[in-house]
Each structure stands twice: as C-alpha cells, then as structure tokens.
Design a protein around this motif. Structure first.
Motif, PDB file in Angstrom:
ATOM      1  N   GLU A  14       0.828  -1.197   0.000  1.00 37.57           N
ATOM      2  CA  GLU A  14       0.000   0.000   0.000  1.00 37.57           C
ATOM      3  C   GLU A  14       0.864   1.248   0.000  1.00 37.57           C
ATOM      4  O   GLU A  14       0.599   2.221  -0.698  1.00 37.57           O
ATOM      5  N   LYS A  17       2.258   1.621  -3.338  1.00 36.58           N
ATOM      6  CA  LYS A  17       1.230   2.149  -4.235  1.00 36.58           C
ATOM      7  C   LYS A  17       1.034   3.637  -3.983  1.00 36.58           C
ATOM      8  O   LYS A  17       0.907   4.426  -4.903  1.00 36.58           O
ATOM      9  N   GLU A  18       0.985   3.982  -2.705  1.00 38.60           N
ATOM     10  CA  GLU A  18       0.805   5.378  -2.352  1.00 38.60           C
ATOM     11  C   GLU A  18       1.973   6.207  -2.869  1.00 38.60           C
ATOM     12  O   GLU A  18       1.812   7.300  -3.393  1.00 38.60           O
ATOM     13  N   LYS A  20       3.907   5.409  -5.312  1.00 36.46           N
ATOM     14  CA  LYS A  20       3.799   5.481  -6.776  1.00 36.46           C
ATOM     15  C   LYS A  20       2.795   6.547  -7.181  1.00 36.46           C
ATOM     16  O   LYS A  20       3.025   7.350  -8.081  1.00 36.46           O
ATOM     17  N   GLU A  21       1.653   6.544  -6.470  1.00 38.96           N
ATOM     18  CA  GLU A  21       0.621   7.522  -6.775  1.00 38.96           C
ATOM     19  C   GLU A  21       1.109   8.936  -6.490  1.00 38.96           C
ATOM     20  O   GLU A  21       0.863   9.873  -7.243  1.00 38.96           O
ATOM     21  N   GLU A  22       1.823   9.065  -5.357  1.00 43.02           N
ATOM     22  CA  GLU A  22       2.374  10.373  -4.998  1.00 43.02           C
ATOM     23  C   GLU A  22       3.357  10.838  -6.063  1.00 43.02           C
ATOM     24  O   GLU A  22       3.373  12.000  -6.471  1.00 43.02           O
ATOM     25  N   LYS A  24       3.410   9.821  -9.109  1.00 43.60           N
ATOM     26  CA  LYS A  24       2.639  10.138 -10.311  1.00 43.60           C
ATOM     27  C   LYS A  24       2.050  11.543 -10.204  1.00 43.60           C
ATOM     28  O   LYS A  24       2.081  12.337 -11.135  1.00 43.60           O
ATOM     29  N   GLU A  25       1.495  11.821  -9.022  1.00 47.93           N
ATOM     30  CA  GLU A  25       0.899  13.125  -8.798  1.00 47.93           C
ATOM     31  C   GLU A  25       1.952  14.214  -8.869  1.00 47.93           C
ATOM     32  O   GLU A  25       1.736  15.286  -9.424  1.00 47.93           O
ATOM     33  N   LYS A  28       2.803  14.626 -12.309  1.00 49.20           N
ATOM     34  CA  LYS A  28       1.700  15.336 -12.927  1.00 49.20           C
ATOM     35  C   LYS A  28       1.765  16.813 -12.551  1.00 49.20           C
ATOM     36  O   LYS A  28       1.605  17.705 -13.405  1.00 49.20           O
TER      37      LYS A  28
END
Length: 165
Positions: A14, A17-18, A20-22, A24-25, A28
């Motif tokens: 998790e 994933k977080e 990775k998402e962070e 990505k964000e 971005k």
C-alpha cells in the motif's frame, strides 16, 4: 505471525502504491507546473512583443507628428515668405506709381512752363508788334494830293504810315 507478515506486506504494498501515486501526482504536478511556466513564458513573450509593437507604433506616431509639425512649420514659413513677397511687390508697385505720378507732375510742370514761356514770348512779340505799330503809325495830316502821289504809305482813312528803318 503470518497475518502480521501479510499485513506488513500489504502495508508495504500500500505504501508502495501510495508512493507510486504520490510520484505520479508529483510528476503530474511537475508537468502542470512546467506547462504553466511555459504558458507564463509565452504570455510574457507575447506581452513583450506587444510592448515592442506598441513602442514601435508610438515611435512611428511620434515621427508622423514630427513630420506634420515640420510640414506645418514649412507651410508657415512659406506663407510668411509669400506675404513678404506680396508686401515687397506692393511696395514696389507703390514706388512705381509714385515715380509715375512724379513724372506726370514733372511733365505737367514742364508743359505749363513751356506754355508760360510761349505766352511770355507771345506777349513779348505782341508788345514788340504793338511798339512797332505805334512807331509805324504816327498820325499825320494828309492832303488829297499826297494820297495820290504816295499809295503805299497812305491808309484808307487818310492817314500817312511812316516806316522807320
């Protein structure tokens, strides 16, 4: 323990994933920031271009105004020169007119003097003639016999004409 390991693995996954998402964000966000920065740079460039254009237009307008002012000044000078020329022409005409009037007066005076001189000469001649006539015409008594003898020296009234030489 297995559950705990599973839980720990799940937590790690998790977190990954977080993360990775962070990431990505963040990517971005970075991308968006870069795009915003590019947009701002573009806007700044456009603004600078517009300012340059405006400056150029202002310079052209200023040049046009200067040209117009110069033309007005030239026109004004030309008008003044024309007025001066007209004034000089008028003065010249006035002088010519005065000269002509003077000449006319002189001619008139000369004519009058000539006429006076002629009149004086006529009067002198008349006086001379009168004097001669008086000298020529001295009354003397004439007898009829004298008239027959001397036709040239006797007038019709019976008077003798005496000519002095």
């Amino acid at each position: 323990k297995k559950d705990e390991d599973k839980k720990g693995d799940d937590d790690e996954e998790e977190k990954k994933k977080e993360n990775k998402e962070e990431k990505k964000e963040e990517k971005k966000d970075d991308k968006e920031k870069k795009e915003e920065k590019k947009d701002e740079e573009k806007k700044d460039e456009e603004k600078k271009d517009e300012e340059k254009k405006d400056d150029k237009e202002k310079k052209e307008e200023k040049k046009d105004e200067e040209k117009k002012d110069e033309e007005k000044k030239d026109d004004k000078e030309k008008k003044e020169e024309k007025k001066d020329e007209e004034k000089k022409d008028e003065e010249k005409k006035d002088e010519e007119k005065k000269d002509e009037e003077k000449k006319d007066e002189e001619k008139k005076d000369d004519k009058e003097k000539k006429e006076e001189k002629k009149d004086e000469e006529k009067k002198d001649e008349e006086k001379k003639d009168d004097k001669e006539e008086k000298e020529e015409k001295k009354d003397c008594l004439l007898y009829t016999s004298d008239a027959a003898d001397d036709l040239l020296c006797v007038d019709l009234g019976g008077r003798r004409i005496i000519k002095k030489k």
